[in-house]
Design a protein around this motif. Structure first.
Motif, PDB file in Angstrom:
ATOM      1  N   VAL A  90      -1.040  12.911  49.044  1.00 42.79           N
ATOM      2  CA  VAL A  90      -1.256  12.866  47.585  1.00 42.79           C
ATOM      3  C   VAL A  90      -0.908  11.629  46.992  1.00 42.79           C
ATOM      4  O   VAL A  90      -0.134  10.845  47.588  1.00 42.79           O
ATOM      5  CB  VAL A  90      -0.243  13.968  47.016  1.00 42.79           C
ATOM      6  N   ILE A  91      -1.737  11.214  46.175  1.00 41.14           N
ATOM      7  CA  ILE A  91      -1.450   9.775  45.390  1.00 41.14           C
ATOM      8  C   ILE A  91      -1.325  10.288  44.048  1.00 41.14           C
ATOM      9  O   ILE A  91      -2.187  10.978  43.521  1.00 41.14           O
ATOM     10  CB  ILE A  91      -2.669   8.791  45.620  1.00 41.14           C
ATOM     11  N   GLY A  92      -0.216   9.873  43.402  1.00 44.30           N
ATOM     12  CA  GLY A  92       0.071   9.989  42.011  1.00 44.30           C
ATOM     13  C   GLY A  92      -0.443   8.785  41.224  1.00 44.30           C
ATOM     14  O   GLY A  92       0.164   7.587  41.746  1.00 44.30           O
ATOM     15  N   ILE A 117       5.500   8.113  53.102  1.00 43.16           N
ATOM     16  CA  ILE A 117       5.797   7.711  51.554  1.00 43.16           C
ATOM     17  C   ILE A 117       5.379   6.203  51.356  1.00 43.16           C
ATOM     18  O   ILE A 117       6.159   5.416  51.933  1.00 43.16           O
ATOM     19  CB  ILE A 117       7.140   8.202  50.928  1.00 43.16           C
ATOM     20  N   VAL A 118       4.659   5.908  50.445  1.00 40.75           N
ATOM     21  CA  VAL A 118       4.229   4.552  50.171  1.00 40.75           C
ATOM     22  C   VAL A 118       4.310   4.455  48.503  1.00 40.75           C
ATOM     23  O   VAL A 118       3.643   5.227  47.954  1.00 40.75           O
ATOM     24  CB  VAL A 118       2.857   4.024  50.454  1.00 40.75           C
ATOM     25  N   LEU A 119       5.228   3.658  47.986  1.00 47.04           N
ATOM     26  CA  LEU A 119       5.378   3.455  46.517  1.00 47.04           C
ATOM     27  C   LEU A 119       5.106   2.104  45.947  1.00 47.04           C
ATOM     28  O   LEU A 119       5.471   1.137  46.759  1.00 47.04           O
ATOM     29  CB  LEU A 119       6.894   3.853  46.154  1.00 47.04           C
ATOM     30  N   GLY A 120       4.477   2.257  45.041  1.00 48.67           N
ATOM     31  CA  GLY A 120       4.303   0.903  44.086  1.00 48.67           C
ATOM     32  C   GLY A 120       5.433   0.560  43.675  1.00 48.67           C
ATOM     33  O   GLY A 120       6.014   1.604  42.873  1.00 48.67           O
ATOM     34  N   THR A 121       5.911  -0.599  43.456  1.00 51.49           N
ATOM     35  CA  THR A 121       7.183  -1.195  42.628  1.00 51.49           C
ATOM     36  C   THR A 121       6.566  -2.206  41.761  1.00 51.49           C
ATOM     37  O   THR A 121       5.980  -3.171  42.166  1.00 51.49           O
ATOM     38  CB  THR A 121       8.039  -1.400  43.652  1.00 51.49           C
ATOM     39  N   ASP A 161       2.938  11.963  51.988  1.00 52.49           N
ATOM     40  CA  ASP A 161       2.307  12.704  53.095  1.00 52.49           C
ATOM     41  C   ASP A 161       2.430  14.227  52.818  1.00 52.49           C
ATOM     42  O   ASP A 161       3.355  14.660  52.276  1.00 52.49           O
ATOM     43  CB  ASP A 161       2.893  12.502  54.258  1.00 52.49           C
ATOM     44  N   ARG A 162       1.368  15.007  53.347  1.00 49.58           N
ATOM     45  CA  ARG A 162       1.470  16.507  53.068  1.00 49.58           C
ATOM     46  C   ARG A 162       2.933  17.065  53.445  1.00 49.58           C
ATOM     47  O   ARG A 162       3.400  17.970  52.545  1.00 49.58           O
ATOM     48  CB  ARG A 162       0.368  17.086  53.803  1.00 49.58           C
ATOM     49  N   ARG A 163       3.287  16.557  54.567  1.00 48.32           N
ATOM     50  CA  ARG A 163       4.773  17.394  55.050  1.00 48.32           C
ATOM     51  C   ARG A 163       5.805  17.087  53.933  1.00 48.32           C
ATOM     52  O   ARG A 163       6.809  17.812  53.867  1.00 48.32           O
ATOM     53  CB  ARG A 163       5.363  16.746  56.265  1.00 48.32           C
ATOM     54  N   VAL A 164       5.740  15.805  53.410  1.00 45.13           N
ATOM     55  CA  VAL A 164       6.813  15.383  52.169  1.00 45.13           C
ATOM     56  C   VAL A 164       6.650  16.355  51.126  1.00 45.13           C
ATOM     57  O   VAL A 164       7.680  16.870  50.690  1.00 45.13           O
ATOM     58  CB  VAL A 164       6.683  13.895  51.812  1.00 45.13           C
ATOM     59  N   VAL A 165       5.532  16.488  50.432  1.00 48.42           N
ATOM     60  CA  VAL A 165       5.000  17.456  49.247  1.00 48.42           C
ATOM     61  C   VAL A 165       5.556  18.840  49.702  1.00 48.42           C
ATOM     62  O   VAL A 165       6.166  19.481  48.802  1.00 48.42           O
ATOM     63  CB  VAL A 165       3.679  17.299  49.054  1.00 48.42           C
ATOM     64  N   ASP A 166       5.192  19.363  50.763  1.00 46.63           N
ATOM     65  CA  ASP A 166       5.595  20.919  51.274  1.00 46.63           C
ATOM     66  C   ASP A 166       6.960  20.959  51.201  1.00 46.63           C
ATOM     67  O   ASP A 166       7.586  22.035  50.987  1.00 46.63           O
ATOM     68  CB  ASP A 166       4.978  21.078  52.556  1.00 46.63           C
ATOM     69  N   ARG A 179      10.801  11.099  41.964  1.00 44.25           N
ATOM     70  CA  ARG A 179      10.809   9.945  42.603  1.00 44.25           C
ATOM     71  C   ARG A 179      12.465  10.092  43.407  1.00 44.25           C
ATOM     72  O   ARG A 179      12.397   9.356  44.369  1.00 44.25           O
ATOM     73  CB  ARG A 179      10.682   8.903  41.953  1.00 44.25           C
ATOM     74  N   GLY A 180      13.359  10.625  42.728  1.00 46.81           N
ATOM     75  CA  GLY A 180      14.652  10.773  43.419  1.00 46.81           C
ATOM     76  C   GLY A 180      14.344  11.707  44.488  1.00 46.81           C
ATOM     77  O   GLY A 180      15.163  11.518  45.556  1.00 46.81           O
ATOM     78  N   MET A 181      13.653  12.901  44.324  1.00 48.37           N
ATOM     79  CA  MET A 181      13.473  13.816  45.406  1.00 48.37           C
ATOM     80  C   MET A 181      12.945  13.027  46.662  1.00 48.37           C
ATOM     81  O   MET A 181      13.230  13.735  47.737  1.00 48.37           O
ATOM     82  CB  MET A 181      12.863  14.943  45.193  1.00 48.37           C
ATOM     83  N   LEU A 182      11.989  12.236  46.444  1.00 49.76           N
ATOM     84  CA  LEU A 182      11.281  11.458  47.561  1.00 49.76           C
ATOM     85  C   LEU A 182      12.400  10.829  48.341  1.00 49.76           C
ATOM     86  O   LEU A 182      12.294  10.824  49.672  1.00 49.76           O
ATOM     87  CB  LEU A 182      10.469  10.501  47.128  1.00 49.76           C
ATOM     88  N   VAL A 183      13.337  10.410  47.761  1.00 50.51           N
ATOM     89  CA  VAL A 183      14.489   9.588  48.571  1.00 50.51           C
ATOM     90  C   VAL A 183      15.246  10.656  49.169  1.00 50.51           C
ATOM     91  O   VAL A 183      15.910  10.611  50.433  1.00 50.51           O
ATOM     92  CB  VAL A 183      15.123   8.754  47.718  1.00 50.51           C
ATOM     93  N   GLU A 184      15.654  11.859  48.466  1.00 52.93           N
ATOM     94  CA  GLU A 184      16.545  12.815  48.924  1.00 52.93           C
ATOM     95  C   GLU A 184      15.808  13.333  50.304  1.00 52.93           C
ATOM     96  O   GLU A 184      16.602  13.931  51.203  1.00 52.93           O
ATOM     97  CB  GLU A 184      16.619  13.981  48.184  1.00 52.93           C
ATOM     98  N   SER A 185      14.444  13.438  50.557  1.00 47.14           N
ATOM     99  CA  SER A 185      13.937  14.207  51.466  1.00 47.14           C
ATOM    100  C   SER A 185      14.391  13.378  52.669  1.00 47.14           C
ATOM    101  O   SER A 185      14.251  14.021  53.942  1.00 47.14           O
ATOM    102  CB  SER A 185      12.236  13.992  51.379  1.00 47.14           C
ATOM    103  N   GLY A 186      14.963  12.015  52.847  1.00 41.86           N
ATOM    104  CA  GLY A 186      15.100  11.350  54.003  1.00 41.86           C
ATOM    105  C   GLY A 186      13.851  10.746  54.641  1.00 41.86           C
ATOM    106  O   GLY A 186      13.983   9.862  56.031  1.00 41.86           O
TER     107      GLY A 186
END
Length: 309
Positions: A90-92, A117-121, A161-166, A179-186
């Motif tokens: 998924v791309i936001g 996970i790839v984030l633009g900063t 990635d789908r596994r992160v989203v799920d 964006r905090g939850m992405l970090v929390e996922s590990g």
């Protein structure tokens, strides 16, 4: 067939941008030789945004629309749309061209190389001085009190990635600071620095109060340590109460005025008890919140071009 990429594009009063951003993003996706779906989620726009996106859906079945019954805010609406996707990644991306579509091939390339996970900063962004100061203060506060370190200058623009989203969807977080939850996922996060452009068309709906509301919601959802602050204050007040009591006893033993010291010790003891019970209440509220998640992120008015349509 499951698409390779799902694009999520939140919008609110973006009639001047939705067609142009879709064309720009689709051009980049077609360069990458991927199958895709393009999801708009509208947060109860008062202009022609929904009408325009409906027409786009009629022309291209890969474009989809979720229209909310009301404005559910900048956290819940985009996250709901992310969970509604079906792609392998998924791309936001924002609908106002502040997130450059030209980075999409780089995101996909890194994802294909194994990055979950790839984030633009953002590295350069023209904004008011008060907004810059506010961001620095917010980042510093989250770094100090947050449950985990967030990625500085990331806005949510990126690929997941789908596994992160799920995984994140399974948390059922009612106020998702994504964006905090992405970090929390590990999961490992790669970043792509970019210069964030100013809005090209239309007027931003991000007033000071909207941004403050977003920041406070993010802080409340990712800084549980703040609930421990009353315990620290209770300990400090308790220490002062003990000091006051010792001073009262010494003054009494030496024949001096001990009454004021005793009153001060009693007051500090009362303050310590208040903070202690505030700490316990805050922690109980946190536990109740974590055990009773299930509030819907948004209420949909309609969906277009989804499988059930």
């Amino acid at each position: 067939m499951v698409p390779d990429i799902s694009i999520v594009c939140p919008c609110y009063n973006e009639e001047a941008n939705v067609e142009a951003i879709a064309a720009a993003v689709i051009a980049q996706l077609e360069r990458c030789d991927v199958t895709f779906e393009y999801l708009f989620i509208d947060n109860a726009s008062t202009d022609r945004t929904v009408e325009i996106v409906r027409a786009m859906c009629a022309r291209d079945p890969r474009i989809k629309l979720i229209a909310n019954t009301r404005n559910f805010g900048q956290m819940r609406s985009p996250t709901h749309c992310i969970y509604a996707t079906s792609g392998r990644a998924v791309i936001g991306i924002a609908s106002d061209f502040q997130d450059p579509p030209e980075l999409i091939p780089e995101f996909i390339s890194r994802w294909r190389a194994g990055a979950p996970i790839v984030l633009g900063t953002r590295v350069v962004e023209k904004s008011s001085w008060w907004l810059g100061v506010g961001r620095k203060l917010a980042y510093g506060f989250l770094e100090r009190f947050g449950d985990y370190s967030i990625v500085p200058h990331a806005t949510g623009f990126g690929l997941y990635d789908r596994r992160v989203v799920d995984l994140l969807a399974g948390l059922h977080e009612p106020e998702p600071f994504f964006r905090g939850m992405l970090v929390e996922s590990g999961y490992r996060i790669e970043t792509v620095p970019h210069a964030r452009a100013p809005r090209q068309r239309g007027v931003s709906s991000n007033t000071f109060f909207r941004l403050a509301d977003f920041a406070l919601s993010g802080l409340a959802g990712s800084a549980k340590r703040l609930l421990r602050v009353p315990f620290v204050l209770a300990i400090g007040s308790g220490v002062l109460a003990v000091v006051g009591l010792v001073a009262a006893l010494l003054a009494w033993a030496l024949g001096g005025p001990s009454g004021w010291f005793a009153i001060a010790a009693l007051l500090e003891a009362n303050v310590a008890l208040v903070f202690l019970f505030m700490g316990f209440m805050g922690d109980q509220v946190r536990l109740i919140s974590e055990r009773t998640r299930g509030t819907p992120l948004v209420v949909e008015r309609e969906r277009i071009n989804f499988a059930q349509d």
